[in-house]
Design an enzyme around this catalytic site. Structure first.
Site, PDB file in Angstrom:
ATOM      1  N   LYS A   1       0.848  -1.202   0.000  1.00  0.00           N
ATOM      2  CA  LYS A   1       0.000   0.000   0.000  1.00  0.00           C
ATOM      3  C   LYS A   1       0.881   1.248   0.000  1.00  0.00           C
ATOM      4  O   LYS A   1       2.091   1.175   0.217  1.00  0.00           O
ATOM      5  CB  LYS A   1      -0.911  -0.005   1.231  1.00  0.00           C
ATOM      6  CG  LYS A   1      -0.169   0.032   2.563  1.00  0.00           C
ATOM      7  CD  LYS A   1      -1.128  -0.024   3.738  1.00  0.00           C
ATOM      8  CE  LYS A   1      -0.358   0.003   5.060  1.00  0.00           C
ATOM      9  NZ  LYS A   1      -1.259   0.050   6.230  1.00  0.00           N
TER      10      LYS A   1
ATOM     11  N   TYR B   1      15.061  30.571   3.929  1.00  0.00           N
ATOM     12  CA  TYR B   1      13.941  31.329   4.485  1.00  0.00           C
ATOM     13  C   TYR B   1      14.132  31.605   5.971  1.00  0.00           C
ATOM     14  O   TYR B   1      14.548  30.725   6.732  1.00  0.00           O
ATOM     15  CB  TYR B   1      12.634  30.556   4.277  1.00  0.00           C
ATOM     16  CG  TYR B   1      12.204  30.484   2.836  1.00  0.00           C
ATOM     17  CD1 TYR B   1      11.690  31.593   2.187  1.00  0.00           C
ATOM     18  CD2 TYR B   1      12.319  29.293   2.119  1.00  0.00           C
ATOM     19  CE1 TYR B   1      11.293  31.530   0.859  1.00  0.00           C
ATOM     20  CE2 TYR B   1      11.924  29.214   0.795  1.00  0.00           C
ATOM     21  CZ  TYR B   1      11.414  30.337   0.173  1.00  0.00           C
ATOM     22  OH  TYR B   1      11.020  30.270  -1.143  1.00  0.00           O
TER      23      TYR B   1
END
Length: 373
Positions: free
Chosen positions: A40, A268
């Site tokens: 999955k 940043y």
């Protein structure tokens, strides 16, 4: 989503290591036991179809996915082995599963009765393969009382069903304290006491159970998940009972190299400022690729040396300190080996204050997957 083949960045998936991990788990099991490979979430980020194809060649007896869409993709790719959807599928989509021989998880009487009615109304001839889920303490899905489970056993005897399996899921198998695990195991035994004939697949063991509790479990099948991909389900909590080979590496190459002057800042928020002149490389990987934003202060490997991540990781790029000037195109390893040094997925997860499952499954679709073996 674009798979970025034109930037020199690869999520490298070692299929030989994958097969070796499956074989080592099989050696721990009782003769005749079966392995359902959990693929999955894009095979935990590694690429569902290529991984499943390799595992089929390695001899696993079936596959587990979370969604019917994933199961259909496996069938469309040519996978013929058992495919079990672990999540609950809406009843109206169950005929799609029946038509392709896909097994569905069922955890309520209402679902079984609704499908019986639907199968009759639509004249569905192909029996639907079902695995009955038991909630022994995970609190997620499944029958909660032996009484309801007993009624479910009667319902799945109807011609519209093929009763293929029973399973549960242990909530604390990856923890040292086995108290709750033992409580769940006892609860499972209570459920199984009402079963007069076992179906072909009885599976309670996940990766953690397979590593640390397998000998205490009476079942014939294991669901092998993160351990198959070479990662410890407990993180750093408990040592593996047998060695696992890492399957996944993340490798990139510097796109820009410059000398940062003392007093200049990076990224940043200007959260990093150089105290002295230093060489800095920009790497074309960021949090949009699944590498966590909070990795400032961690490291990557360049030429077998640890190179600190400087400033905040950007969406598509990140900066690292180099020990000296290196040319553009120099390899940097974010997960994996470089000479005698290694960064594991668990190392990344621990620094990011999360679990290795989240790091692997978060590896972005635009990362180009490259398969070895």
């Amino acid at each position: 989503m674009v798979s970025a083949r034109l930037r020199k960045t690869d999520l490298v998936v070692d299929l030989k290591a994958l097969g070796a991990n499956v074989q080592r788990q099989r050696e721990q099991l009782a003769p005749g036991s079966r392995i359902l490979a959990v693929v999955k979430a894009n095979a935990y980020g590694n690429g569902m179809v290529p991984v499943a194809s390799a595992l089929a060649r390695a001899g696993v007896e079936g596959f587990c996915v979370a969604l019917l869409d994933e199961a259909i993709e496996l069938r469309d790719s040519g996978i013929q082995e058992l495919v079990l959807v672990l999540g609950i599928t809406p009843v109206e989509y169950a005929p799609l599963a029946a038509a392709q021989g896909i097994s569905l998880t069922v955890g309520s009487l209402e679902w079984l009765k609704n499908y019986q009615r639907l199968a009759k109304e639509e004249g569905i001839k192909q029996p639907l393969k079902v695995h009955l889920a038991l909630d022994t303490g995970m609190g997620r899905i499944g029958f909660t009382t032996p009484e309801d489970f007993k009624e479910a056993l009667q319902l799945v005897a109807a011609p519209c069903f093929e009763f293929e399996g029973i399973f549960t899921h242990f909530a604390t198998a990856d923890e040292e304290d086995a108290t709750y695990f033992e409580r769940q195991r006892a609860r499972f035994d209570d459920f199984m006491a009402v079963v007069t004939k076992r179906p072909p697949f009885v599976h309670v063991a996940n990766s953690a159970t397979g590593l640390w509790h397998q000998k205490s479990i009476v079942a014939n099948t294991i669901r092998m998940g993160i351990s198959m991909y070479g990662a410890n389900p407990s993180g750093v909590g408990i040592k593996e009972s047998f060695p696992l080979e890492p399957v996944t590496s993340l490798v990139t190459h510097a796109t820009y190299v410059k000398q940062l002057k003392a007093g200049e800042s990076v990224s940043y928020g200007a959260t990093y400022t150089a105290k002295e002149d230093e060489w800095v490389a920009t790497l074309p990987v960021g949090y949009a690729d699944g590498y966590p934003r909070r990795m400032q202060g961690f490291y990557v490997l360049v030429d077998g040396q640890r190179c600190e991540v400087l400033g905040r990781v950007c969406m598509d790029q990140m900066m690292v300190r180099l020990p000296k000037e290196y040319p553009v195109g120099t390899e940097a390893v974010l997960m994996g080996r470089s000479l005698d040094q290694e960064i594991t997925v668990t190392d990344v997860a621990e620094y990011a204050h999360t679990i290795n499952y989240e790091i692997l499954t978060g590896m972005g679709a635009r990362l180009h997957r490259r398969y070895l073996g």
